[in-house]
Design an enzyme around this catalytic site. Structure first.
Site, mmCIF file in Angstrom:
data_model
loop_
_atom_site.group_PDB
_atom_site.id
_atom_site.type_symbol
_atom_site.label_atom_id
_atom_site.label_comp_id
_atom_site.label_asym_id
_atom_site.label_seq_id
_atom_site.Cartn_x
_atom_site.Cartn_y
_atom_site.Cartn_z
ATOM 1 N N LYS A 87 0.835 -1.197 0.000
ATOM 2 C CA LYS A 87 0.000 0.000 0.000
ATOM 3 C C LYS A 87 0.872 1.251 0.000
ATOM 4 C CE LYS A 87 -3.873 -0.517 2.344
ATOM 5 N NZ LYS A 87 -4.503 -0.802 3.649
ATOM 6 N N ARG B 143 -3.344 3.161 8.478
ATOM 7 C CA ARG B 143 -3.630 1.977 7.668
ATOM 8 C C ARG B 143 -2.454 1.017 7.703
ATOM 9 N NH1 ARG B 143 -4.692 4.764 1.882
ATOM 10 N NH2 ARG B 143 -5.965 2.890 1.568
ATOM 11 N N GLY C 261 -8.319 -8.331 5.650
ATOM 12 C CA GLY C 261 -8.933 -8.587 6.949
ATOM 13 C C GLY C 261 -7.961 -8.691 8.101
ATOM 14 N N MET D 37 -6.052 -6.257 9.513
ATOM 15 C CA MET D 37 -6.188 -5.160 10.475
ATOM 16 C C MET D 37 -7.122 -4.133 9.866
ATOM 17 S SD MET D 37 -4.784 -2.424 12.468
ATOM 18 C CE MET D 37 -5.051 -0.752 11.936
ATOM 19 N N ARG E 91 -3.622 -1.343 -6.549
ATOM 20 C CA ARG E 91 -2.858 -2.598 -6.455
ATOM 21 C C ARG E 91 -3.320 -3.512 -7.574
ATOM 22 N NH1 ARG E 91 -5.820 -4.575 -0.983
ATOM 23 N NH2 ARG E 91 -7.909 -4.545 -1.829
ATOM 24 N N HIS F 231 -6.641 -42.467 -0.515
ATOM 25 C CA HIS F 231 -6.819 -43.169 -1.790
ATOM 26 C C HIS F 231 -7.880 -42.480 -2.643
ATOM 27 C CE1 HIS F 231 -8.569 -46.260 -4.442
ATOM 28 N NE2 HIS F 231 -7.295 -46.624 -4.597
ATOM 29 N N ARG G 193 0.337 -47.549 -15.186
ATOM 30 C CA ARG G 193 0.423 -48.510 -14.074
ATOM 31 C C ARG G 193 -0.371 -49.744 -14.456
ATOM 32 N NH1 ARG G 193 -1.470 -43.603 -11.861
ATOM 33 N NH2 ARG G 193 -0.199 -42.667 -10.236
ATOM 34 N N GLU H 210 12.677 -44.629 -6.698
ATOM 35 C CA GLU H 210 11.726 -44.366 -5.619
ATOM 36 C C GLU H 210 12.228 -44.846 -4.269
ATOM 37 O OE1 GLU H 210 8.077 -46.401 -6.698
ATOM 38 O OE2 GLU H 210 9.233 -47.825 -7.869
ATOM 39 N N SER I 84 12.740 -42.566 -14.068
ATOM 40 C CA SER I 84 11.584 -41.734 -13.764
ATOM 41 C C SER I 84 11.511 -41.661 -12.242
ATOM 42 C CB SER I 84 10.315 -42.355 -14.340
ATOM 43 O OG SER I 84 9.202 -41.604 -13.920
ATOM 44 N N THR J 156 8.132 -39.952 -7.138
ATOM 45 C CA THR J 156 8.273 -39.162 -5.909
ATOM 46 C C THR J 156 7.200 -39.448 -4.862
ATOM 47 O OG1 THR J 156 7.243 -37.365 -7.139
ATOM 48 C CG2 THR J 156 9.633 -37.285 -6.876
ATOM 49 N N ASP K 212 6.431 -42.595 -3.770
ATOM 50 C CA ASP K 212 7.121 -43.556 -2.918
ATOM 51 C C ASP K 212 8.436 -43.003 -2.398
ATOM 52 O OD1 ASP K 212 5.468 -45.672 -2.472
ATOM 53 O OD2 ASP K 212 5.993 -46.724 -4.323
ATOM 54 N N CYS L 85 7.249 -38.915 -12.279
ATOM 55 C CA CYS L 85 5.820 -39.262 -12.298
ATOM 56 C C CYS L 85 5.321 -38.918 -10.901
ATOM 57 C CB CYS L 85 5.591 -40.704 -12.745
ATOM 58 S SG CYS L 85 6.682 -41.895 -12.002
ATOM 59 N N TYR M 73 11.195 -34.314 -18.611
ATOM 60 C CA TYR M 73 9.735 -34.197 -18.667
ATOM 61 C C TYR M 73 9.123 -34.368 -17.284
ATOM 62 C CZ TYR M 73 9.389 -39.297 -18.270
ATOM 63 O OH TYR M 73 9.472 -40.578 -17.827
HETATM 64 P P1 ADP Z 1 -8.027 -1.996 3.140
HETATM 65 O O1 ADP Z 1 -6.658 -2.396 2.757
HETATM 66 O O2 ADP Z 1 -8.743 -2.988 3.962
HETATM 67 O O3 ADP Z 1 -8.796 -1.525 1.958
HETATM 68 P P2 ADP Z 1 -7.448 0.730 3.722
HETATM 69 O O4 ADP Z 1 -6.332 1.126 4.590
HETATM 70 O O5 ADP Z 1 -7.223 0.829 2.280
HETATM 71 O O6 ADP Z 1 -7.876 -0.738 4.114
HETATM 72 O O7 ADP Z 1 -8.674 1.636 4.117
HETATM 73 C C1 ADP Z 1 -9.993 1.253 4.304
HETATM 74 C C2 ADP Z 1 -10.911 2.312 3.713
HETATM 75 O O8 ADP Z 1 -10.629 3.593 4.243
HETATM 76 C C3 ADP Z 1 -10.777 2.431 2.219
HETATM 77 O O9 ADP Z 1 -12.066 2.545 1.670
HETATM 78 C C4 ADP Z 1 -9.994 3.680 2.020
HETATM 79 O O10 ADP Z 1 -10.337 4.262 0.813
HETATM 80 C C5 ADP Z 1 -10.428 4.514 3.206
HETATM 81 N N1 ADP Z 1 -9.372 5.449 3.592
HETATM 82 C C6 ADP Z 1 -8.143 5.139 4.001
HETATM 83 N N2 ADP Z 1 -7.405 6.244 4.214
HETATM 84 C C7 ADP Z 1 -8.199 7.301 3.931
HETATM 85 C C8 ADP Z 1 -8.002 8.722 3.931
HETATM 86 N N3 ADP Z 1 -6.840 9.247 4.257
HETATM 87 N N4 ADP Z 1 -9.028 9.483 3.591
HETATM 88 C C9 ADP Z 1 -10.217 8.933 3.249
HETATM 89 N N5 ADP Z 1 -10.460 7.616 3.209
HETATM 90 C C10 ADP Z 1 -9.465 6.793 3.545
HETATM 91 MG MG MG Z 2 -7.827 -0.364 0.805
HETATM 92 MG MG MG Z 3 -10.635 -2.048 1.127
#
Ligand code: ADP
Ligand code: MG
Ligand code: MG
Length: 888
Positions: free
Chosen positions: A26, A96, A105, A107, A352, A468, A574, A758, A777, A780, A782, A844, A864
């Site tokens: 990020k 962030r 998910g 943080m 990204r 199996h 086989r 083997e 051959s 892997t 066995d 194999c 191969y």
């Molecule tokens: P994730 O990787 O889970 O998307 P982010 O760090 O990208 O988490 O942020 C979660 C949300 O908060 C995103 O929708 C992002 O656009 C928004 N956000 C993050 N930083 C800012 C900021 N400086 N101003 C406004 N929105 C933000």
């Molecule tokens: Mg984001």
């Molecule tokens: Mg997001």
């Protein structure tokens, strides 16, 4: 002095896209977007090295970090004309997390940090909108308390819901400034009640609290689990991004959204995304309100009456679209973007590489090559080989209703529906009657092969991913759900029960081998459709590939599938799998159970025409392509009659008493069949078996050569060799038979004799063994068993524990253990070639279809890989990527 903090924004940055190890994905991309002059709110990134330092030093920070953060904050303030903690003109920030690779998910982000009872007023006055200011403050308290202070977010939602229902309000946007003030009071009361101290008012305390929470999140249970599942080392650490806030919740001219530069499920080249007016952060993905489409085209296709961004905010949309084009061209990949519009002004918050389905990956790679964004070779690297699996099997229609009764392990991909049957014979019979069945067994054994063949899919209640059932189903390309422990199978009453429901034999179920789900009834499926893009990309892959790709196949049907998928020969046929079919098993049992050579020869004579016919068919299908046939390998007990009925059947056919036969069967039982009388050991004891098989191969080769006009050069493989002498002995039988067949027919034969490596001893003695072997051959499966001393059939009970306890990263039966078993492969290859430089080397075993293992085979210089038919395309692509990697 170590630099711990990197600024970005205002058209410049200290970092860049190639610094993701230090800045996280990020942070590196925010820096890159700033460098490109795109509108990015200014901010700074605290490096991943601080995270590592933090964990190396008892969760403390380097001494000079604080000063560097202060300086960076001041720079952000200078760009925005604000100051962090100021009562007149306060700077608010988001905090962030961001590791090298995205870890969804891990943080949650904290937005609007810097707000307190005083700064909220300044923000409201400045915006001329107190509602906006208090909405932002309550969001901040909610997020900060949840993420940093550990107060359960449900408690805040309850307060909010209660307020809404008491005042008869539908949406958050209907809540007034005064309402929010009251709610905020309750929020703060809740925090103080829960923690025994008030919600922190000092912005600096808030900031360091959030930074600590990001670093802390790196070692949470869920983050560790995620890393283990995705092979992410824990010493990578996470970076922290602190960034000036921009506000999508400043009324009707503000918005927030997410978008992909191309459609992530179809790959279509069209901007695709959603947004919400007057909203912030994750509101779009959180499903609080229903988002709107970004483009007019998407809105019309979706039949939505709510305006698109294109219509609603045409200027911001136009700018966004041109930024999307620019970023995609810059990164030369489909991007996943987050943006916010504050009072009509567009801000970019993230970019990204976007996740995509296999179908989209293929289309995007091929399209981008056509657009000149990528070379064909680069396009080949853009599709993950394993993902092709999704395309090769039927899948459950995502729109279909699922009535799930239980789940097991997703052991072999694809989905299938059919009537429940409990035995392989029933399965075969039903298939003969034109009915579709799912074979349901506690577990399967080699005797079930015909039943597995006859069914649409296999469900077992016991056994793991390498049981199996799982291995054979994957080989056959049939869906399999294995180890569904919650399903109780009652063979006697012909029922299965799970979750308080019972189904009977004949009831229709559907199994989803991709998710492991077991569903009641028939469910709509999507049939695999190999698009033109698939063929195009595979063509490019074949152009760069060095290793050949063969298949493991023993039935004409499998050989045909594999050829259609592009297999360039058979690496492992086989022969014993042919022994279970129909009447043959009786002759096989006679051979095993007879006490004399004559008896064995009589039984083998019955098998000869059947084997010859099988081989001839396979040679004909593979017309001109190499075929490696392995002589009889498995432990004999697999063939022994078990039920009284089976014993009587064989006894009758042999003309001996059932009792006597039973006795002989007992005498053949072994303590450890996997390490027992099998492989070439059998052929040494009973050379007549090798003779019969060699005769069948040679006669079939002549027959098929005439039929197709393409001469057949069979490769005869002797299994489980540990001593050169063993190979020599079997070789002598084969050569004698070749001479005999040539004399009888007057035809000349070309053939090769080699061995399957083997056993560790074979790898170590490869230089010696290679004197008698024209090819190796690496078996892997066995070799992994014999190197680890782990029986594959029994591994399920403890290998999982080894993985959770971090002793093994991967199941070595799925992905080759490169440092141990791989070392033996390397030694075997080197020593074999030291004797015979032009020796043909292959692999194999299941690993031949595993992309990581295929990468290893390239580095060892194998000629191969051989894998099950449905993995052939995966292996072709993986081999191409391995070849490209070797060039760099
Ligand atoms: P994730 O990787 O889970 O998307 P982010 O760090 O990208 O988490 O942020 C979660 C949300 O908060 C995103 O929708 C992002 O656009 C928004 N956000 C993050 N930083 C800012 C900021 N400086 N101003 C406004 N929105 C933000
Ligand atoms: Mg984001
Ligand atoms: Mg997001």
């Amino acid at each position: 002095m170590t630099r711990w903090v990197y600024n970005f924004g205002n058209g410049t940055a200290d970092g860049a896209a190639d610094m993701r190890n230090l800045l996280g994905g990020k942070g590196a991309n925010l820096a890159e977007m700033s460098n490109l002059g795109l509108p990015v709110p200014p901010g700074f990134t605290i490096t991943t090295e601080v995270c590592t330092w933090y964990y190396d030093h008892d969760k403390s920070y380097p001494d000079d970090l604080k000063a560097q953060v202060e300086e960076a904050l001041a720079k952000v303030g200078a760009v925005t004309g604000r100051k962090f903690g100021d009562l007149k003109n306060p700077l608010l920030v988001s905090v962030r997390s961001g590791a090298r690779v995205s870890m969804p998910g891990m943080m949650d982000t904290v937005l609007n940090l810097g707000l307190n009872d005083e700064t909220v007023k300044a923000i409201g006055e400045e915006a001329g909108d107190m509602r906006f200011a208090y909405d932002s403050y309550r969001r901040f308290i909610q997020m900060y308390s949840d993420v940093v202070l550990g107060v359960d977010h449900h408690e805040f939602e309850e307060i909010l819901e209660e307020h809404k229902s008491r005042n008869d309000l539908g949406l958050d946007t209907e809540i007034t400034a005064e309402d929010w003030v009251g709610i905020i009071d309750k929020f703060k009361g809740l925090v103080e009640n829960d923690l025994g101290k008030p919600f922190p008012q000092d912005p600096h305390e808030q900031l360091w609290g959030a930074i600590g929470a990001v670093f802390g999140s790196w070692m949470t249970h869920r983050a560790q689990t995620y890393r283990r599942l995705h092979d992410i080392p824990s010493d990578w650490g996470t970076a922290v991004n602190v960034q000036a806030m921009v506000f999508g919740n400043m009324g009707e001219t503000s918005a927030t959204g997410v978008a992909f530069t191309r459609n992530p499920s179809t790959g279509e080249k069209a901007l695709y995304g959603e947004f919400l007016v007057n909203a912030q952060g994750e509101d779009v993905v959180a499903g609080i309100r229903t988002p709107q489409d970004i483009t007019e085209k998407a809105r019309i296709e979706a039949g939505s009456t709510r305006p698109s961004l294109e219509n609603l905010m045409p200027e911001a949309f136009a700018e966004f679209q041109s930024i999307c084009d620019r970023l995609e061209a810059h990164y030369r990949d489909m991007q996943d973007l987050e943006f916010t519009i504050e009072k009509g002004k567009l801000w970019m918050l993230q970019t990204r590489s976007g996740k995509r389905t296999a179908k989209a990956a293929l289309k995007i790679a091929v399209d981008m090559a056509a657009e000149g964004l990528l070379s064909e070779e680069e396009a080949v690297t853009r599709v993950e080989p394993g993902a092709l699996d999704q395309l090769l099997h039927p899948t459950i229609d995502p729109k279909a209703k699922r009535d799930i009764i239980a789940s097991g392990l997703p052991a072999s991909p694809g989905a299938a529906s059919g009537e429940i049957v409990f035995t392989s014979d029933e399965a075969e019979q039903a298939k003969g009657d034109g009915r579709k069945v799912i074979l349901v067994r506690v577990e399967t054994s080699p005797e079930d092969i015909h039943g597995m063949h006859a069914s649409e899919g296999i469900l077992t209640s016991r056994g793991g991913m390498t049981s199996h059932a799982a291995v054979v189903a994957r080989g056959m390309g049939k869906p399999c759900v294995a180890g569904a422990g919650m399903v109780r199978i009652d063979y006697r009453n012909g029922t299965i029960s799970a979750g308080g429901r019972t189904l009977n034999k004949g009831d229709v179920i559907t199994i989803d081998g991709a998710s492991g789900q077991i569903l009641v009834g028939e469910v709509d499926m999507l049939q695999p459709a190999l698009s033109g893009d698939f063929g195009t990309l595979m063509g490019w892959a074949d152009g760069v590939r060095r290793m050949k790709v063969r298949t493991n196949a023993e039935t004409p049907a499998d050989a045909k599938v594999a050829r259609d998928f592009g297999a360039e020969g058979i690496g492992l046929c086989r022969t014993e799998h042919m022994f279970f079919e129909g009447e043959r098993i009786i002759a096989v049992r006679e051979m095993i159970l007879s006490e004399t050579e004559e008896g064995r020869r009589a039984a083998l004579a019955k098998l000869l025409p059947m084997q010859r016919q099988d081989f001839a068919e396979i040679f004909e299908i593979m017309k001109g392509l190499p075929v490696t046939i392995r002589l009889l390998d498995p432990p004999l007990h697999e063939f022994l009659p078990k039920s009284d009925e089976e014993v009587a059947e064989v006894a009758g056919s042999m003309g001996v008493s059932a009792e006597k036969l039973q006795e002989r069967a007992h005498s053949l039982e072994e303590f450890n069949p996997m390490l027992g009388h099998r492989g070439c050991r059998l052929l040494v004891s009973y050379p007549e078996i090798a003779e019969m098989q060699a005769r069948a191969i040679f006669e079939a080769a002549i027959q098929a050569g005439k039929a197709t006009g393409a001469p057949v050069v069979p490769e005869i493989m002797v299994p489980l060799v540990g001593l050169k002498g063993e190979l020599d002995m079997v070789r002598a039988s084969i050569e004698a038979m070749a001479a005999a067949v040539q004399a009888e027919t007057g035809e000349s034969l070309t053939y090769q004799i080699g061995t399957m490596v083997e056993l560790p001893r074979a790898a170590l003695q490869a230089a010696e063994i290679a004197k008698s072997a024209e090819f190796f051959s690496f078996g892997t499966n066995d070799l992994t068993q014999t190197t680890f001393g782990i029986s594959r059939d029994d591994a399920a009970s403890f290998l999982g524990t080894y993985q959770t306890k971090g002793l093994l990263e991967q199941d070595p039966f799925v992905s080759l253990d490169q440092t141990g078993v791989g070392e033996l492969v390397k030694i075997g290859a080197e020593r074999g070639r030291s004797t015979r430089p032009d020796m043909k080397l292959g692999i194999c075993g299941e690993h031949g279809g595993d992309p990581a293992s295929i990468g290893f085979c390239e580095t060892v210089g194998l000629d191969y890989v051989s894998c099950s038919p449905f993995r052939v395309p995966i292996a072709r692509l993986a081999a191409a990527q391995a070849a490209l990697k070797a060039r760099t």
